[in-house]
Write an enzyme that holds these catalytic residues in place. Structure first.
Site, PDB file in Angstrom:
ATOM      1  N   GLY A  49       0.801  -1.213   0.000  1.00  0.00           N
ATOM      2  CA  GLY A  49       0.000   0.000   0.000  1.00  0.00           C
ATOM      3  C   GLY A  49       0.835   1.263   0.000  1.00  0.00           C
ATOM      4  O   GLY A  49       0.299   2.360   0.037  1.00  0.00           O
ATOM      5  N   CYS A  50       2.145   1.103  -0.030  1.00  0.00           N
ATOM      6  CA  CYS A  50       3.035   2.250  -0.062  1.00  0.00           C
ATOM      7  C   CYS A  50       3.557   2.432  -1.487  1.00  0.00           C
ATOM      8  O   CYS A  50       3.850   1.451  -2.170  1.00  0.00           O
ATOM      9  CB  CYS A  50       4.215   2.044   0.884  1.00  0.00           C
TER      10      CYS A  50
END
Length: 137
Positions: A49-50
């Site tokens: 998710g980064c």
């Protein structure tokens, strides 16, 4: 609830008038944060998710939470250092009680990070909370 170390960061950010100065300070914090051994940069420790690559390696010793971490982006490495100051040394119930969005908002990060960086920061907080919840169970 914030650690004394995090309160020091809040004071520093209040002193720094300009967001560019704050941005530089975040990067400097990242540079000063202990490096993560490459052996820990594995899929199991990677935070999804980064936008950039991020690894968090949590530990719980004597009921106290801590973590090591790294990123391939300087600003994100600084965000990891900030999260470390927010969470390191807390008990597991204290970790769960931290209102990270509210604490981080005190730094103005929510207003100055890109949507991708904000999503990544939320993903790191989620990983920290999930780890604490599992260790507490």
């Amino acid at each position: 609830m914030a650690t004394e170390r995090f309160e020091d960061i809040v004071e520093t950010f209040e002193f720094l008038d300009d967001w560019e100065d704050r941005y530089r300070h975040v990067i400097e914090m990242g540079k000063a944060f202990a490096p993560l051994d490459d052996a820990f940069k594995v899929p199991a420790t990677k935070v999804e998710g980064c936008a950039s690559q991020v690894w968090l390696v949590p530990t719980v010793e004597e009921g106290r939470f801590d973590f090591a971490g790294a990123s391939d982006a300087m600003i994100v490495q600084g965000l990891i250092a900030i999260l470390h100051e927010l969470y390191a040394g807390l008990t597991l119930p204290e970790v769960m009680a931290v209102d990270a969005p509210a604490e981080l908002a005190r730094l103005g990060l929510d207003e100055h990070l890109s949507a991708q960086r904000s999503n990544g920061l939320r993903a790191m907080v989620t990983r920290i909370r999930e780890t604490a919840a599992k260790a507490k169970a």
